[in-house]
Design a protein around this motif. Structure first.
Motif, short mmCIF file in Angstrom:
data_model
loop_
_atom_site.label_atom_id
_atom_site.label_comp_id
_atom_site.label_asym_id
_atom_site.label_seq_id
_atom_site.Cartn_x
_atom_site.Cartn_y
_atom_site.Cartn_z
N HIS A 103 45.14 77.93 63.42
CA HIS A 103 44.07 77.97 62.44
C HIS A 103 44.02 79.30 61.68
N ILE A 104 44.64 80.34 62.24
CA ILE A 104 44.68 81.61 61.53
C ILE A 104 45.33 81.41 60.16
N ARG A 105 46.47 80.75 60.14
CA ARG A 105 47.17 80.53 58.88
C ARG A 105 46.59 79.32 58.12
N GLU A 106 46.26 78.27 58.86
CA GLU A 106 45.84 77.04 58.20
C GLU A 106 44.44 77.12 57.60
N ILE A 107 43.59 77.94 58.21
CA ILE A 107 42.19 78.01 57.76
C ILE A 107 41.80 79.41 57.31
N TRP A 108 41.91 80.38 58.23
CA TRP A 108 41.26 81.67 58.00
C TRP A 108 41.97 82.54 56.98
#
Length: 212
Positions: A103-108
């Motif tokens: 989620h670091i790359r996909e969201i944040w």
């Protein structure tokens, strides 16, 4: 030995972002008073603290406003107001939670890219809960690869190990220096006490922990 600098200085805003449960608030508490929490810290409302950090040479004191969005990642519109003002972002995931890393790359990172306002936000990737190596789900090499790909500083740490705060403080100091060199940061006007190469204390607890 302390010295006094009078006049304008720089002020930076720092935010913690990442999935719920990765330990953002526990790390934030280390900045607040170096208090280590053995149990998960559940927060409802955003919190802010202010600390001074000294960069150099030549010595320059920078005021840091540090924000913990405190579970508000559920309300993306709320978190975005912090992203727009951030000079530095701690992107926090848990090494025991593979989804939190993805989620670091996909969201944040997308949130930061779309809402960081003018200029680039300096991002620091933090793999938290390194005390749980037996439960590791995310390989160290994968984290390093992501950091290198996006030119982010990266550390693994544990929020329940007080010594690991020094790792975080070291990379934060490097990031602050880079931001200031690039002309970032707002101005503040006050009298700043510089205590050699350590953050200027704001209260007794902070001062006591700085002497350790």
């Amino acid at each position: 030995m302390a010295s006094i600098v009078i006049g304008a200085g720089k002020q930076l805003q720092i935010i913690f972002i990442g999935d719920s449960g990765v330990g953002k608030t526990s790390i934030f508490k280390l900045f607040e008073n170096h208090e280590v929490f053995q149990s998960p810290v559940v927060t409802i409302n955003p919190q802010t603290i202010e600390r001074n950090i000294v960069i150099g040479p030549p010595h320059e004191t920078v005021k840091l406003s540090i924000y913990d969005t405190a579970g508000q990642e559920r309300f993306r519109s709320f978190t975005r107001q912090y992203c727009r003002k951030a000079d530095i972002a701690f992107l926090v995931f848990s090494i025991t939670d593979a989804d939190s890393f993805h989620h670091i790359r996909e969201i944040w990172m997308k949130e930061m890219a779309g809402n960081s306002g003018e200029g680039d936000t300096e991002m620091i990737l933090i793999g938290n809960k390194s005390d749980l190596m037996d439960e590791r789900m995310n390989p160290l090499s994968t984290s390093k690869q992501l950091a290198e790909q996006y030119q982010m500083r990266f550390i693994e740490m544990s929020a329940i190990k007080n010594d690991d705060f020094q790792k975080l403080y070291g990379v934060l100091k490097e990031a602050v220096t880079d931001v200031i060199k690039k002309g970032g940061g707002g101005m503040k006007e006050d009298i700043v006490i510089i205590n050699d190469d350590k953050p200027a204390p704001r209260d007794g607890r902070w001062c006591k922990s700085c002497r350790k």
